[in-house]
Each structure stands twice: as structure tokens, then as C-alpha cells.
Design an enzyme around this catalytic site. Structure first.
Site, PDB file in Angstrom:
ATOM      1  CG  ASP A  41      -5.111   2.067   2.223  1.00 42.49           C
ATOM      2  OD1 ASP A  41      -6.061   1.353   1.886  1.00 42.49           O
ATOM      3  OD2 ASP A  41      -3.917   1.768   2.006  1.00 42.49           O
ATOM      4  CG  HIS A  88      -2.023  -1.023   1.127  1.00 42.59           C
ATOM      5  ND1 HIS A  88      -3.350  -0.733   1.345  1.00 42.59           N
ATOM      6  CD2 HIS A  88      -1.979  -2.336   0.798  1.00 42.59           C
ATOM      7  CE1 HIS A  88      -4.070  -1.836   1.175  1.00 42.59           C
ATOM      8  NE2 HIS A  88      -3.263  -2.824   0.844  1.00 42.59           N
TER       9      HIS A  88
END
Ligand code: UDP
Length: 449
Positions: A120, A21
Site C-alpha cells: 500500500d 484498501h
């Protein structure tokens, strides 16, 4: 559409604490910085230490690192403040620690005062913290949109058949409880929102459209951002070894930064590679706490002696993946279908052998998507989801030796897809830039009123 490169927009980026990520967030940070944005990238010190090494002179003034500290839990020392190599039994502790740190994130936002937060999709709470400070936010999704699309359909259109038969789950995948179901529902149920996704319309455009149509979320692809090619001195040896192999002759085997194979899976993959008689590079990983265990203990007896040398190579823990995938000797990538690995294979035109490992993650649907795109072939498992060495060997031989022209066909299609992604890349990023600016301007005029 031409986009002006000067802006005074400050973006705070908040990725989930996983390598898969943080890396695309950092790559997006570089792209936005190229368009004149100033970026604060916020994560735990252990994760930032990896990124720090990658900030070149060019970005030293526009990308700043902001430390996010987790509480001191005795079972979670600072080197476990990341999902990279985290032992499975500590995953829920990490999640708990992140949840406990929300007040700290509030202080960071209050301090930094960014114009916009890019967070995120796995941390929807960050948007609520930002909103309490009148900071607008936009979420960034690091998986393919297929997972949101598939589960979103069953949430928003209960009782209706999913209209895209290419995306489906197998029985042994369907039985798994998915911890993120609640979050997907929470995300889709929100007021009209925009979601950035690390993808290109060339790959999953029709699923983006469908999700936009049934949900309240507008999907905006960033045009595929992948980590830069980087290699250190020690890693050069493997590239030299690859240099002595024929074009498309070698299979690269890696299951990402978080997965650990069971002993049984390890054996099946090992014997499968051995039986295939194909050159290979295999990245073998163990949980960090088990580093004392040696390769001889986890691999079948005599495997190293019989296979390592001219025939194959094992890399312990971490490989320079993008550099390996770019090498002309690589003819196939046996992967767990993590989204970054999938995008990297497509970017470098490498045929994919799909072997999803985490049935609760996006991996199974990613596998179906790339099979639909014609760039992958999926390895068969038995009805209980088990891997068998015969299937491993067979599929690798089929793709590398190409008797059935499978490898050739996959390679042609993956190169075509890669070209299409490149054609859309600039345009997709420009749209992201435009939307980010609009969000900030809208918020500013709201504050001025
Ligand atoms: N990666 C790497 N070397 C390794 C293993 C992984 O560079 O030995 C990188 C890989 O290139 C990708 C990321 O780690 O960028 C893994 O992300 P992915 O989404 O594929 O899988 P995850 O680790 O999240 O399951």
C-alpha cells in the site's frame, strides 16, 4: 497486446488495514491470479476473516492468506486491528501498533520469499523491509491520483500555480493539517519508481501524465477494480423493498466504512432527506464502542416513525453497497467520495451527489475530479464547512425528480464514462501484468550476476 497466462511469479500483497484498501487489493489479487500469478495476501486476522469468506473455489489454490499480528496493546484488542469502525481516539494507537510490527513483517517476507511485494502506498516502509531482503516492490495507490498530483505539484514546483483549475481545495479544507504530507513527499522524492493506481486513464489520465512528468513516479492504472456483488440472506429484504420502487427513484446515502457523522450532521442529513420527499436508503453508522446507542438516540425525534417504511430505509452499520448501487431503482448516490465508493457508482452508472466528509483525505479532490468528469454534482456547505438541510433536500430533489434535467445529464455522462473504462480495462491490466513480470525478471538477473 496478448499476455501469456502462465507464470511462476509469487506476489505478496500488503494493504493498509482499512476495508477500503484490503478489498481492492483482494480484487487485484483475483485479477492477477486469473493471469497465472500466485498471491499471498497479508493482513491482520480480523481483516482476513472478511476476505476468507470471499475466496471462492476458483481462487482457493492461488490466493493464500498470511496473518500479520499486531502487538498486544491493552487499549487495542484484536477486533480493533482494522480501521473499519475504529473509534477515532484509537487511530494513532493503531498506527503505533503497525509501526511496532515492522520486525514481524520482515520475518513474514523472509519466510514467504515472494518474487515481488505489492504494498500500500500508505506503508512505504514495507518497501524498505523488502529491499533489505533483495525483494523488489511496487506500490499500489487506492485513492485517485489527484491527491498525489495536487500536493506533488506544490512540493515539486513550489511557487507555481497548479495548472488544472478544476482541482482545488476550499478554504475550510485547506486549513486542515494533513498527516500524510510527509509520506507524499517521501514517495515523490524517491528514485524513479512505478506506482499502480486503482483507476483508469478514462477517469484521471491527464493527472497521471502530469504526475509522471513532474515526479519520478510512473503511474500504471489497474483498470478499476471494485468489490464483487455479494449479498446474504438477511440483506435480501432491502433488495425486495427496492424492487417495489420506480426506476431511478431512490437515493442511496452512505459515507463509507470509517466516517461517523457528528450529531449535527446527522440531523441535517435526516431533515434534508425528509424534506426532499425522495425514497432513500441511508446507512447509519456509530463507532463500535457506541453500538449500545440506538437509532432513536442519534436521529431527530420522530424521524423513524415519519420516514421508515414505504418511504425510506435505514441500514445500521453495513449495507450490501454494490448490490444496492446496481439496482435500477437507485437514481443517485449521496457519498463522502471515498475512492472505492466513487468507482462503484461509476461502474454501475449511478449519478453522484458529492459530499466529502474528511477534509484531510482524498475526498475533496475526488469530488472535484468527478464533477469535472460530469458524473457528479457537489453539495454546497457554508463558509465554515457546515452542512444545511435545505441544501441536502434541494440537491436530492434536483437529481431524482430531474426538473432541471440534472439527473438525466449526470446519468448519461456516468454511463459514458463507465463504457470508456470498460474499453480500457483489459489493456490496462495486461500492462500491469507485463510490468510485474519485468520487475521480477530484472531482479532475478541482478541476483544471478
Ligand atoms: N462498504 C459497504 N457497505 C457499507 C459501507 C461501505 O460495502 O455499508 C464498502 C463500499 O462498497 C466500498 C468500501 O466499503 O467498497 C468503502 O471504501 P471507500 O473508499 O468508499 O471509503 P472509506 O470507507 O475508505 O472511507
Amino acid at each position: 497486446m496478448a499476455v501469456e497466462h502462465k507464470t511462476n511469479v509469487r506476489v505478496l500483497m500488503f494493504p493498509y488495514l482499512a476495508y477500503g484498501h484490503i478489498t481492492p487489493f483482494f480484487e487485484l489479487a483475483k485479477k492477477l491470479s486469473d493471469k497465472g500469478f500466485s498471491i499471498d495476501l497479508c493482513s491482520t486476522p480480523i481483516n482476513l476473516s472478511l476476505i476468507k469468506k470471499k475466496i471462492t473455489q476458483k481462487y482457493s489454490c492461488s490466493i493464500h492468506l498470511v496473518e500479520f499480528h499486531l502487538p498486544n496493546l491493552p487499549e487495542l484488542p484484536p477486533h480493533y486491528h482494522t480501521t473499519n469502525g475504529l473509534p477515532i481516539h484509537l487511530q494513532s494507537t493503531l498506527y503505533k501498533a503497525i509501526t511496532m510490527s515492522k520486525p514481524q513483517f520482515y520475518e513474514i517476507l523472509k519466510d514467504q520469499k515472494p518474487n515481488v511485494l505489492v504494498h500500500d502506498v500508505m506503508q512505504p516502509w514495507a518497501a524498505r523491509v523488502a529491499s533489505s531482503l533483495n525483494i523488489p516492490s511496487i506500490k499500489f495507490c487506492l485513492t485517485s491520483i489527484t491527491m498525489c498530483c495536487y500536493f506533488g505539484h506544490f512540493f515539486l514546483k513550489p511557487g507555481l500555480e497548479f495548472p488544472f483549475p478544476a482541482l482545488y481545495l476550499k478554504d475550510y479544507e485547506r486549513e486542515i493539517t494533513r498527516p500524510y504530507d510527509v509520506e507524499v513527499k517521501e514517495e515523490l522524492g524517491e528514485n524513479r519508481a512505478i506506482m499502480l493506481v486503482n483507476s483508469s486513464r478514462a477517469i484521471d489520465g491527464k493527472y497521471m501524465d502530469y504526475l509522471s512528468e513532474i515526479g519520478k513516479t510512473e503511474i500504471l492504472p489497474t483498470g478499476v477494480v471494485i468489490q464483487d456483488i455479494a449479498i446474504n440472506e438477511e440483506e435480501m429484504e432491502i433488495i425486495k423493498w427496492l424492487g417495489n420502487k420506480k426506476e431511478n427513484s431512490t437515493v442511496y446515502v452512505s459515507f463509507g466504512s470509517e466516517n461517523f457523522l457528528t450529531k449535527e450532521e446527522m440531523e441535517e442529513v435526516a431533515y434534508g432527506l425528509e424534506l426532499s420527499n425522495v425514497h432513500f436508503i441511508w446507512v447509519v453508522r456509530f463507532p463500535k464502542e457506541e453500538q449500545v446507542v440506538s437509532l432513536e438516540h442519534v436521529l431527530p425525534q420522530g424521524f423513524l416513525k415519519r420516514n421508515i417504511g414505504e418511504k425510506g430505509r435505514i441500514i445500521e452499520c453495513w449495507a450490501p453497497q454494490t448490490t444496492i448501487l446496481k439496482h435500477p431503482s437507485i437514481g443517485a448516490f449521496l457519498t463522502h467520495c471515498g475512492w472505492n465508493s466513487t468507482l462503484e457508482a461509476i461502474e454501475f452508472g449511478v449519478p453522484i451527489i458529492a459530499l466529502p466528509m474528511n477534509f484531510y483525505s482524498d475526498q475533496p479532490l475526488n469530488a472535484r475530479l468527478i464533477v469535472e468528469n460530469g458524473v457528479a454534482i457537489e453539495m454546497a456547505r457554508d463558509g465554515n464547512g457546515k452542512i444545511h438541510r435545505g441544501n441536502v433536500a434541494e440537491i436530492i430533489k434536483d437529481v431524482i425528480f430531474g426538473e432541471k434535467k440534472i439527473g438525466e445529464d449526470l446519468r448519461r455522462k456516468v454511463k459514458g464514462l463507465c463504457e470508456n473504462i470498460k474499453l480500457l480495462r483489459e489493456e490496462e491490466m495486461d500492462e500491469v501484468v507485463m510490468v510485474l513480470k519485468q520487475i521480477c525478471e530484472k531482479n532475478q538477473s541482478k541476483m544471478d550476476d
